[in-house]
Design an enzyme around this catalytic site. Structure first.
Site, mmCIF file in Angstrom:
data_model
loop_
_atom_site.group_PDB
_atom_site.id
_atom_site.type_symbol
_atom_site.label_atom_id
_atom_site.label_comp_id
_atom_site.label_asym_id
_atom_site.label_seq_id
_atom_site.Cartn_x
_atom_site.Cartn_y
_atom_site.Cartn_z
ATOM 1 N N ASP A 18 -43.276 60.939 18.372
ATOM 2 C CA ASP A 18 -44.155 59.831 17.936
ATOM 3 C C ASP A 18 -45.612 60.288 17.850
ATOM 4 O O ASP A 18 -46.535 59.484 18.026
ATOM 5 C CB ASP A 18 -44.041 58.646 18.918
ATOM 6 C CG ASP A 18 -42.619 58.130 18.996
ATOM 7 O OD1 ASP A 18 -42.223 57.686 20.089
ATOM 8 O OD2 ASP A 18 -41.903 58.197 17.977
ATOM 9 N N SER A 44 -46.183 51.275 13.517
ATOM 10 C CA SER A 44 -46.814 52.396 12.806
ATOM 11 C C SER A 44 -45.758 53.167 12.030
ATOM 12 O O SER A 44 -44.650 53.393 12.537
ATOM 13 C CB SER A 44 -47.462 53.366 13.804
ATOM 14 O OG SER A 44 -48.359 52.700 14.663
ATOM 15 N N HIS A 91 -42.342 53.269 14.090
ATOM 16 C CA HIS A 91 -42.363 53.157 15.558
ATOM 17 C C HIS A 91 -43.042 51.835 15.912
ATOM 18 O O HIS A 91 -44.132 51.540 15.398
ATOM 19 C CB HIS A 91 -43.132 54.340 16.160
ATOM 20 C CG HIS A 91 -43.265 54.290 17.645
ATOM 21 N ND1 HIS A 91 -42.236 54.616 18.496
ATOM 22 C CD2 HIS A 91 -44.322 53.923 18.423
ATOM 23 C CE1 HIS A 91 -42.649 54.460 19.735
ATOM 24 N NE2 HIS A 91 -43.903 54.043 19.726
ATOM 25 N N ASN A 136 -41.322 58.134 10.142
ATOM 26 C CA ASN A 136 -40.645 57.323 11.152
ATOM 27 C C ASN A 136 -41.395 56.017 11.308
ATOM 28 O O ASN A 136 -42.625 55.978 11.137
ATOM 29 C CB ASN A 136 -40.637 58.083 12.489
ATOM 30 C CG ASN A 136 -40.042 57.281 13.635
ATOM 31 O OD1 ASN A 136 -38.971 56.702 13.501
ATOM 32 N ND2 ASN A 136 -40.748 57.231 14.756
HETATM 33 C C1 GRF Z 1 -37.337 48.640 15.411
HETATM 34 O O1 GRF Z 1 -38.251 47.982 16.260
HETATM 35 C C2 GRF Z 1 -37.972 49.924 14.940
HETATM 36 O O2 GRF Z 1 -39.384 49.860 14.896
HETATM 37 C C3 GRF Z 1 -37.550 50.907 15.965
HETATM 38 O O3 GRF Z 1 -36.212 50.553 16.261
HETATM 39 C C4 GRF Z 1 -36.116 49.109 16.229
HETATM 40 C C5 GRF Z 1 -34.794 48.702 15.638
HETATM 41 O O4 GRF Z 1 -34.801 49.017 14.295
HETATM 42 N N1 GRF Z 1 -37.657 52.249 15.480
HETATM 43 P P1 GRF Z 1 -33.618 48.544 13.307
HETATM 44 O O5 GRF Z 1 -33.493 47.034 13.427
HETATM 45 O O6 GRF Z 1 -32.347 49.244 13.753
HETATM 46 O O7 GRF Z 1 -34.100 48.982 11.960
#
Ligand code: GRF
Length: 203
Positions: free
Chosen positions: A144, A135, A108, A106
């Site tokens: 997480d 991360s 995060h 994942n």
């Molecule tokens: C990102 O900040 C990611 O780290 C978190 O969700 C946010 C949106 O991600 N998990 P995305 O633009 O949909 O890939």
């Protein structure tokens, strides 16, 4: 390596993976993009890249575990070796997750173990932290909480608010996630109940 991706939103991290593959910098096959939101931008990106998609509506299931078990059944049926959570906004049921631990990562947006959960950028700002980051970690039943594989960090700047910080962090996420997936595809990251990198314990 066959990779499935789960996303709930716009899918900028998925886009980064697809673009890395299109540039020949990520030798994996994306076999499925799944979402809990039929309208997710991530599903549109997958369709445009000819990657099979799956949208499961949680409201069609009696409970969370039933949804997760069906979702994992579909992911297994896709032939995926690895599962990437990229902006997937559901907490996966520990039981449904169990057979996949060691094969799910994942991304995060915090420097774990700091700021597990939501609103990470705001919390870093409110804490007055000097730096923030993202991360990529192995997913376990602990939200997480799985072992961290790699991090990217940046200095928090005077002009940062939640939105600007999030926007400045995204490009780092978009480099970090493909880099880690490359390590997985190259067999340099293993899991025997705990993570190993090039045979050495990771943490
Ligand atoms: C990102 O900040 C990611 O780290 C978190 O969700 C946010 C949106 O991600 N998990 P995305 O633009 O949909 O890939």
């Amino acid at each position: 390596a066959k990779v499935a991706v789960l996303a709930s939103g716009r899918g900028s991290n998925l886009a980064a993976l697809l673009e890395a593959r299109a540039r020949g910098e990520l030798p994996v096959e994306f076999v499925l993009v799944g979402s809990d939101k039929a309208g997710a931008g991530a599903l549109r990106l997958a369709e445009a890249a000819n990657v099979p998609t799956l949208a499961l509506d949680p409201r069609s299931y009696p409970d969370r575990r039933a949804f997760d078990l069906d979702l994992f059944r579909r992911i297994a049926a896709s032939g995926a070796d690895w599962l990437v959570l990229a902006g997937f906004m559901r907490i996966l049921d520990g039981e449904a997750l169990k057979p996949w631990v060691g094969r799910i990562i994942n991304i995060h947006p915090s420097l774990l173990p700091k700021y597990r959960g939501l609103h990470t950028h705001r919390r870093a700002l409110e804490a007055g932290d000097a730096e923030h980051g993202a991360s990529v970690h192995f997913v376990t039943a602990e939200l997480d909480g799985g072992p961290v594989i790699a991090q990217a960090c940046l200095a928090i700047e005077a002009g940062d608010d939640e939105e600007r910080l999030a926007q400045r962090l995204l490009p780092l996420e978009h480099r970090l996630l493909p880099a880690v997936l490359n390590l997985l595809a190259a067999g340099r990251l293993q899991w025997d109940g705990a993570p190993r990198f090039d045979g050495q314990p990771l943490s």
